[in-house]
Enzyme design. Structure first.
Site, PDB file in Angstrom:
ATOM      1  CE  LYS A  36      -1.472   1.669   4.070  1.00 35.20           C
ATOM      2  NZ  LYS A  36      -1.231   2.822   4.335  1.00 35.20           N
ATOM      3  CG  ASN A  37       2.752   2.569   3.608  1.00 32.15           C
ATOM      4  OD1 ASN A  37       1.196   2.679   3.426  1.00 32.15           O
ATOM      5  ND2 ASN A  37       2.679   2.336   4.718  1.00 32.15           N
TER       6      ASN A  37
ATOM      7  CB  CYS B  84      -4.440  10.134  12.373  1.00 31.70           C
ATOM      8  SG  CYS B  84      -2.887   9.464  12.572  1.00 31.70           S
TER       9      CYS B  84
ATOM     10  NE  ARG C  90       1.038  10.066  10.438  1.00 36.31           N
ATOM     11  CZ  ARG C  90       0.348   9.126   9.636  1.00 36.31           C
ATOM     12  NH1 ARG C  90      -0.346   8.425   9.927  1.00 36.31           N
ATOM     13  NH2 ARG C  90       1.222   8.622   8.685  1.00 36.31           N
TER      14      ARG C  90
ATOM     15  CG  ASP D 295       4.158   1.062   9.443  1.00 37.92           C
ATOM     16  OD1 ASP D 295       4.130   1.448   8.386  1.00 37.92           O
ATOM     17  OD2 ASP D 295       3.732   2.061  10.382  1.00 37.92           O
TER      18      ASP D 295
ATOM     19  NE  ARG E 259      -6.991   4.336   6.001  1.00 45.25           N
ATOM     20  CZ  ARG E 259      -6.439   5.135   6.472  1.00 45.25           C
ATOM     21  NH1 ARG E 259      -6.678   5.527   7.773  1.00 45.25           N
ATOM     22  NH2 ARG E 259      -5.559   5.972   5.592  1.00 45.25           N
TER      23      ARG E 259
HETATM   24  C1  EPZ Z   1       4.632   7.011   6.497  1.00 44.46           C
HETATM   25  O1  EPZ Z   1       3.709   7.821   7.078  1.00 44.46           O
HETATM   26  C2  EPZ Z   1       3.797   5.629   6.519  1.00 44.46           C
HETATM   27  N1  EPZ Z   1       2.672   6.072   5.469  1.00 44.46           N
HETATM   28  C3  EPZ Z   1       3.403   5.118   7.581  1.00 44.46           C
HETATM   29  O2  EPZ Z   1       2.464   3.880   7.653  1.00 44.46           O
HETATM   30  C4  EPZ Z   1       4.394   4.716   8.857  1.00 44.46           C
HETATM   31  O3  EPZ Z   1       4.129   4.543  10.113  1.00 44.46           O
HETATM   32  C5  EPZ Z   1       5.655   6.169   8.434  1.00 44.46           C
HETATM   33  O4  EPZ Z   1       5.650   6.429   7.229  1.00 44.46           O
HETATM   34  C6  EPZ Z   1       6.661   5.740   9.370  1.00 44.46           C
HETATM   35  O5  EPZ Z   1       7.261   4.594   8.816  1.00 44.46           O
HETATM   36  C7  EPZ Z   1       2.721   5.844   4.129  1.00 44.46           C
HETATM   37  O6  EPZ Z   1       3.728   5.441   3.584  1.00 44.46           O
HETATM   38  C8  EPZ Z   1       1.352   6.328   3.291  1.00 44.46           C
HETATM   39  P1  EPZ Z   1       6.645  10.244   8.553  1.00 44.46           P
HETATM   40  P2  EPZ Z   1       4.260   9.342   6.987  1.00 44.46           P
HETATM   41  O7  EPZ Z   1       6.498  11.544   7.690  1.00 44.46           O
HETATM   42  O8  EPZ Z   1       5.294   9.577   5.871  1.00 44.46           O
HETATM   43  C9  EPZ Z   1       6.954  13.377  11.880  1.00 44.46           C
HETATM   44  C10 EPZ Z   1       0.649   2.525   7.893  1.00 44.46           C
HETATM   45  O9  EPZ Z   1       0.261   1.715   9.027  1.00 44.46           O
HETATM   46  N2  EPZ Z   1       6.700  14.388  10.685  1.00 44.46           N
HETATM   47  O10 EPZ Z   1       7.819   9.332   8.072  1.00 44.46           O
HETATM   48  O11 EPZ Z   1       3.159  10.291   7.478  1.00 44.46           O
HETATM   49  C11 EPZ Z   1       5.719  12.453  12.215  1.00 44.46           C
HETATM   50  O12 EPZ Z   1       4.806  13.524  12.926  1.00 44.46           O
HETATM   51  C12 EPZ Z   1       1.149   4.052   7.983  1.00 44.46           C
HETATM   52  O13 EPZ Z   1       0.782   1.806   6.781  1.00 44.46           O
HETATM   53  C13 EPZ Z   1       7.029  15.867  11.047  1.00 44.46           C
HETATM   54  O14 EPZ Z   1       7.160  16.312  12.109  1.00 44.46           O
HETATM   55  O15 EPZ Z   1       5.245   9.283   8.264  1.00 44.46           O
HETATM   56  C14 EPZ Z   1       6.362  11.541  12.656  1.00 44.46           C
HETATM   57  O16 EPZ Z   1       6.746  11.525  14.005  1.00 44.46           O
HETATM   58  C15 EPZ Z   1       0.844   4.711   9.209  1.00 44.46           C
HETATM   59  N3  EPZ Z   1       6.821  16.847  10.114  1.00 44.46           N
HETATM   60  C16 EPZ Z   1       7.730  11.362  11.895  1.00 44.46           C
HETATM   61  O17 EPZ Z   1       7.896  12.553  11.593  1.00 44.46           O
HETATM   62  C17 EPZ Z   1       6.795  16.382   8.783  1.00 44.46           C
HETATM   63  O18 EPZ Z   1       6.683  17.307   7.884  1.00 44.46           O
HETATM   64  C18 EPZ Z   1       7.697  10.306  10.689  1.00 44.46           C
HETATM   65  O19 EPZ Z   1       6.600  10.446  10.037  1.00 44.46           O
HETATM   66  C19 EPZ Z   1       6.523  14.980   8.467  1.00 44.46           C
HETATM   67  C20 EPZ Z   1       6.811  14.218   9.518  1.00 44.46           C
END
Ligand code: EPZ
Length: 475
Positions: A49-50, A144, A149, A336, A428
């Site tokens: 999915k990702n 969420c 996030r 995850d 999802r």
């Molecule tokens: C991706 O989410 C995945 N989703 C998530 O999978 C996964 O948990 C996550 O990466 C971490 O591996 C998809 O790929 C669609 P991040 P993403 O930006 O990109 C902070 C699942 O279960 N952050 O890497 O949204 C954020 O809050 C889902 O399949 C900022 O502060 O995660 C978090 O603490 C859930 N500012 C950390 O970084 C930003 O602009 C990592 O988030 C962006 C992120």
């Protein structure tokens, strides 16, 4: 005779369509799991999915057709498809897991609130729209269940490309410089972000000059997206490492690409086999994407044999022992898989500590597991799990995608029956998980909840899109 079999076939097809529509629309919202059965047999892993989500968004970068194979049939993909169609792209599905996307006639440069609120990954439209059309409007995703996030790193990156980024009425409104083209930049992420890396990598493909992304995310899904972009004519180097260089080009073309297998679905089934003391052959997977997961699970007693580069054999003949783990960006142990690992540790000999460093609120499943009898103590970002604890069936509620997977796993080993509410979360990101589990011996079924008025209007929408996608329900 011919007429009877034709009527039978049509009746069967409509029944399948009806069940599938109910399933995917979130209207069906419970799983009933009766525990105590070992899992035995073979399970095939679906596409990731990702990876599919950003790859579908990448099709917005070109007017030519992008054909994607091995697309998982999950709810988030349907949402992404609706987003693309709302923007004006066409998405044809010659077969269930192949999407032919053409963004030749994009009219709307907007990802509306209705879609973004159901799927944060809708923000992945921002980079491609801004890069190709010089403008984009995307609803700012709220927090969420697992954390606030923010997308501040995405937005700061677009500003580095010379874009003007404003927040208007809950929407991010971005405009490229006056000549309509983004300018390359050197961007250092002060926090590793997966979709942030993907969004900026896509935008940089059409920027003027060469962009460097440092402290970038290294997930296999980033590499898969870069492979697609390069097939479309982009010049992306270093994907999968912390430093990615993207030399901008004038335009991109069409391409054909097969999405990688889902490493988190693979990890979830490894845990299912170990928990139930069963034996599973997991095929169509990529063991080389699961190094940290396999290493951690082997260290607590799971026997994992790599049969070939796409097949694993899993068993757990000698029981489980406790093991500490800390989640972190790839190639470390993924957040995850944290919830699934927690269930495993409830059955291990001894005390385990699970430290969640990626998201600030990703222990929602712990309280539901405690209700089933698990010994878990939460202290901020650390969870202490004492085992082994026999689990008892109970009514539990899923709070997010991976939490719901952990409750299904707990149900497989719990005494008596577990009723899991809000399984739309699991739909999802897992393709027909109950059918895959049943095929290897699990006692699990979907329970249809009474349909409310609002749900029926949503249902009609779903029927329309499914009829078009010619659904086939195969295992
Ligand atoms: C991706 O989410 C995945 N989703 C998530 O999978 C996964 O948990 C996550 O990466 C971490 O591996 C998809 O790929 C669609 P991040 P993403 O930006 O990109 C902070 C699942 O279960 N952050 O890497 O949204 C954020 O809050 C889902 O399949 C900022 O502060 O995660 C978090 O603490 C859930 N500012 C950390 O970084 C930003 O602009 C990592 O988030 C962006 C992120």
């Amino acid at each position: 005779m011919f007429l009877c079999s034709l009527c039978l076939f049509v009746a069967k097809w409509f029944l399948c369509l009806f069940v599938a529509c109910l399933t995917l629309s979130g209207i069906v919202d419970k799983f009933r799991v009766t525990g105590g059965r070992e899992l035995h047999g073979r399970v095939a892993i679906s596409g990731a999915k990702n990876s599919a989500l950003p790859c579908m968004a990448a099709a917005l970068l070109t007017p030519e057709t992008v054909t994607l194979h091995n697309i998982p049939y999950v709810r988030d993909i349907i949402t992404q498809r609706r987003l693309l169609e709302d923007i004006g792209a066409t998405v044809l599905t010659p077969e269930l897991r192949t999407h032919k996307i053409s963004a030749a006639h994009v009219e709307l440069f907007e990802a509306p609130y209705e879609l973004v609120k159901t799927m944060r990954a809708s923000v992945l439209a921002l980079g491609p729209l801004l890069a190709r059309f010089g403008k984009a409007k995307v609803s700012l995703p709220g927090g969420c269940a697992i954390g606030t996030r923010p997308i501040d790193l995405h937005l700061a990156g677009f500003e580095s490309f010379g874009a003007e980024v404003k927040l208007e009425a809950g929407n991010v409104v971005a405009r490229a410089p006056s000549d309509g083209r983004l300018r390359a930049a050197d961007i250092h992420f002060n926090k590793v972000t997966v979709t942030g890396t993907e969004n900026l990598m896509m935008a940089a493909t059409l920027a003027r000059g060469t962009t460097t992304l440092s402290n970038a995310a290294c997930e296999p899904e980033i590499v898969d997206l870069a492979d697609l972009l390069n097939k479309m004519g982009a010049r992306v180097n270093g994907a999968g490492t912390e430093t990615i260089q993207i030399e901008g080009v004038e335009s991109l073309g069409g391409a054909e690409h097969t999405i990688i297998p889902d490493r988190i679905e693979t990890g979830t089934f490894i845990v299912a086999a170990a928990l139930t003391c069963g034996e599973l052959e997991i095929k169509d997977c990529r063991p080389d994407h699961l190094t940290a997961i396999i290493e951690q699970l082997r260290s607590v007693g799971v026997v994992i044999r790599e049969v070939n580069p796409t097949t694993l054999e899993v068993s757990c003949p000698d029981g489980l022992k406790a093991g500490h783990v800390t989640t972190a960006p790839y190639p470390k142990f993924p957040t995850d898989m944290q919830a699934q690992y927690m269930v495993l540790m409830t059955q291990a000999q001894g005390r385990s500590e699970i430290v969640e460093t990626v998201f600030e609120n990703r222990f929602m499943h712990a309280s539901e597991l405690q209700r089933m009898g698990a010994q878990i103590h939460i202290d901020g970002r650390s969870a202490i799990v004492d085992g082994p604890s026999p689990l008892n069936g109970a009514r539990v509620i899923a709070s997010d995608l991976r939490a719901s997977a952990s409750l299904v796993l707990a149900g497989l080993i719990a005494k008596d029956e577990t009723l899991i509410d809000r399984v739309y979360h699991i739909d999802r990101g897992y393709e027909k998980i109950e059918a895959k589990l049943r095929a290897v011996g699990a006692d699990i079924e979907r329970v249809i909840a009474p349909v409310t008025a609002t749900q029926s209007s949503e249902f009609n929408l779903q029927v329309a899109s499914l009829q078009e996608s010619k659904l086939k329900l195969e295992l």
